[in-house]
Design a protein around this motif. Sequence first.
Motif, PDB file in Angstrom:
ATOM      1  N   GLY A 156       0.943  -1.210   0.086  1.00 20.63           N
ATOM      2  CA  GLY A 156      -0.083   0.045  -0.065  1.00 20.63           C
ATOM      3  C   GLY A 156       1.028   1.219   0.038  1.00 20.63           C
ATOM      4  O   GLY A 156       1.950   0.999  -0.160  1.00 20.63           O
ATOM      5  N   ALA A 157       0.242   2.380   0.043  1.00 19.89           N
ATOM      6  CA  ALA A 157       0.909   3.665  -0.009  1.00 19.89           C
ATOM      7  C   ALA A 157       0.469   4.878   0.970  1.00 19.89           C
ATOM      8  O   ALA A 157      -0.794   4.559   1.399  1.00 19.89           O
ATOM      9  CB  ALA A 157       0.758   4.150  -1.395  1.00 19.89           C
TER      10      ALA A 157
ATOM     11  N   SER B 253      -3.563   4.328   1.804  1.00 19.11           N
ATOM     12  CA  SER B 253      -4.410   4.260   0.733  1.00 19.11           C
ATOM     13  C   SER B 253      -5.216   3.047   0.825  1.00 19.11           C
ATOM     14  O   SER B 253      -6.344   2.806   0.237  1.00 19.11           O
ATOM     15  CB  SER B 253      -3.425   3.854  -0.486  1.00 19.11           C
ATOM     16  N   LYS B 254      -5.004   2.059   1.731  1.00 19.09           N
ATOM     17  CA  LYS B 254      -5.726   0.844   1.831  1.00 19.09           C
ATOM     18  C   LYS B 254      -7.086   1.247   2.954  1.00 19.09           C
ATOM     19  O   LYS B 254      -8.116   0.421   2.968  1.00 19.09           O
ATOM     20  CB  LYS B 254      -5.061  -0.215   2.775  1.00 19.09           C
TER      21      LYS B 254
ATOM     22  N   THR C 256       9.651   2.078   4.524  1.00 18.60           N
ATOM     23  CA  THR C 256       8.689   1.034   4.505  1.00 18.60           C
ATOM     24  C   THR C 256       7.600   1.190   3.470  1.00 18.60           C
ATOM     25  O   THR C 256       7.099   0.256   2.921  1.00 18.60           O
ATOM     26  CB  THR C 256       8.339   0.517   5.717  1.00 18.60           C
ATOM     27  N   GLN C 257       7.239   2.492   3.296  1.00 16.34           N
ATOM     28  CA  GLN C 257       5.871   2.761   2.210  1.00 16.34           C
ATOM     29  C   GLN C 257       6.323   3.562   1.224  1.00 16.34           C
ATOM     30  O   GLN C 257       6.986   4.748   1.642  1.00 16.34           O
ATOM     31  CB  GLN C 257       4.915   3.337   3.425  1.00 16.34           C
ATOM     32  N   PRO C 258       5.824   3.375  -0.054  1.00 15.65           N
ATOM     33  CA  PRO C 258       6.060   4.368  -0.985  1.00 15.65           C
ATOM     34  C   PRO C 258       4.697   5.818  -0.599  1.00 15.65           C
ATOM     35  O   PRO C 258       4.042   5.344   0.067  1.00 15.65           O
ATOM     36  CB  PRO C 258       5.401   3.736  -2.149  1.00 15.65           C
TER      37      PRO C 258
ATOM     38  N   VAL D  21      -4.665   5.662  -8.258  1.00 13.36           N
ATOM     39  CA  VAL D  21      -3.206   5.489  -8.464  1.00 13.36           C
ATOM     40  C   VAL D  21      -2.415   4.586  -7.703  1.00 13.36           C
ATOM     41  O   VAL D  21      -1.706   3.877  -8.465  1.00 13.36           O
ATOM     42  CB  VAL D  21      -2.526   6.986  -8.733  1.00 13.36           C
ATOM     43  N   SER D  22      -2.697   4.577  -6.551  1.00 14.15           N
ATOM     44  CA  SER D  22      -1.610   3.975  -5.725  1.00 14.15           C
ATOM     45  C   SER D  22      -1.681   2.459  -5.954  1.00 14.15           C
ATOM     46  O   SER D  22      -0.817   1.809  -5.765  1.00 14.15           O
ATOM     47  CB  SER D  22      -2.007   4.234  -4.192  1.00 14.15           C
TER      48      SER D  22
END
Length: 457
Positions: A136-137, A152-153, A195-197, A448-449
Motif C-alpha cells: 500500500g501507500a 491508501s488501504k 517501508t512505504q511508498p 493511482v496507488s
Amino acid sequence: MATLLRKVFGSVSHRPGSSSRSNSNPQIDRFQQMMYIQISSVGEFDRIPIDIFIQILKILGPKESAKLRAVCKSWKYIVSDNELWMYFLQNQEQPGDSILFAETHLRSGFPLQVFPTQAPDLSFMHIYGQRVQVPGAIIIDGGSGYCKYGWSKYSAPSGRSATFLEFGNIESPMSSRLRHFFSIICSRMQLKTFTQPIIVSIPLRHYDDTEFAKGSRRQLKEAIYSALFDMNVPAVCAINQATLALFAARHTSGIVVNIGFHQTSIVPILNGKIMHKVGVEAIGIGALKLTGFLKEQMQQNNVNFESLYTVRTLKENLCYVALDYKAELSKDTRASFRVPSEGWITLSKERFQTGEILFQPRIAGMQAMALQQAVALCMDHCQDAELTGDNNWYKTVILAGGSACLPGLSERLEKELRGYLPTSMSSGIRVIPPPYGVDSAWFGAKLVSNVCCCSLF
C-alpha cells in the motif's frame, strides 16, 4: 459446507497429476464451464449448482478459494471467475467500477493508453493477487487550503493539517521546510518512512507554458522528491491535483474546474496530461473569497463572528447555488444551522448569494471573469487546438475542491454553458460534481496507488 470443501481440497492436493498452475485464459464463459464439469467429476459435488458454489466460495474467502483450483478442471475455471474476484476486491472498500477504471486506464502509466472497458485478458484473480502482495501507500494531498493524508488501504483520509505551501513559497528554498512538514505527517501516522511508498498531490500553480512557469513547476516537484528521498522513502509519485480529481471521476480527459483556497483554476487535461499549451484559465475567486463574502453579508445583518472557521461551517452547511438567481430572490429561503458554542444561526438570501459571485463577480465588487466565461474560453481554446480527432473530450467538466461541493453548482454551470456557447459546442456538455466531495483528489491518488504500487513491488 465450507469445512467439507476444505477436506475435499486436502484429499486431492497430493494426488498424482494435480496442478495449481494459473489458467492462461481465465475468461471462460458459463457454457465452457459446464463442459468441463461434464468431463471431470468430484462425486456428489457435481450436483452443486454453479451459483451456489460461487456463494460458498465467497464464504470461504480468497485464500481458500484459490486452493480449490487444484481439485479438478471444472473447479479451476469456476474459481477463476472474474465476478468472484471482483467481489473479493470490493470487500477491500473500493467500488468495482473504480477498480475496473484503474486497471483498464491507469495501469499502463504515462502516456495513458485507454483500453476497452472489458479487456479480454483481464483477470481479477491475478489483480487481487498483485494487490494483496504490495504494502500500500501513504497519500498526502497537499491542497492550497489544507492537507489530507492517510493510508491508501483505508476508505478515507485519516488526518488533516495545514498545507505544506504554508511552509514556504516557490521562490524560496523549500526542501528543509518540506522535509519538516512530511516528518510531522509521518510522525502522526507512526510511519517508518523506509517501508512505504508515498503519493503526493501537487497543488495547481504557475499555469502557463512559459519557461518561467515550467521551471517553477519543476522546482516544486524536485523539492518534494528531494525532501522525501532524503527521508529514505522507497518510492515517490507526485501528480497534479487536477489530474487526480479527474481520475476520481473515472475519466482521463476533460476539463477540471478546481475551486481552490485563493482562486479557481480551469484545467484542460487530455489522456491524463495537463494541456499547458492550450492554456489553464484562472479567476481570482476561491474558497476564501466565498467565505469572506458570506461574512460581509452577515455583518450587514448585524451577525458577527470573529472566526472564519464558523463562517465556513455555515457556508458548507447552508449555502447553495440557485439555478435561476432572479427567481430565487423572490423566494423564502430562510434556513438555520446550529454552530457549536454559537447556537442556532439563520440565513436567508445569503445562502445563494454567496455562490452567485462565481457567476456574477460584480455582486462582490470584483472585476473578474465569470466562471462560465472562463470555462467557455478554455473550451474554445481546446477546440481551436485540434489535439485529437474527437473534439468531445473537453465537453466533460469535472468540479473539484471543497467549495465545488455547494449544492446546485454543477447544474447551474451546465445551464450557463449551454446558454453561453453556440449549439455546436454546447451539445453533449456534462458537468460532474466532485465524486468524493472535498476528498476527490485523495481518492484519485488512492486509485493511482493501487496500480503504481503493484508495478513498483
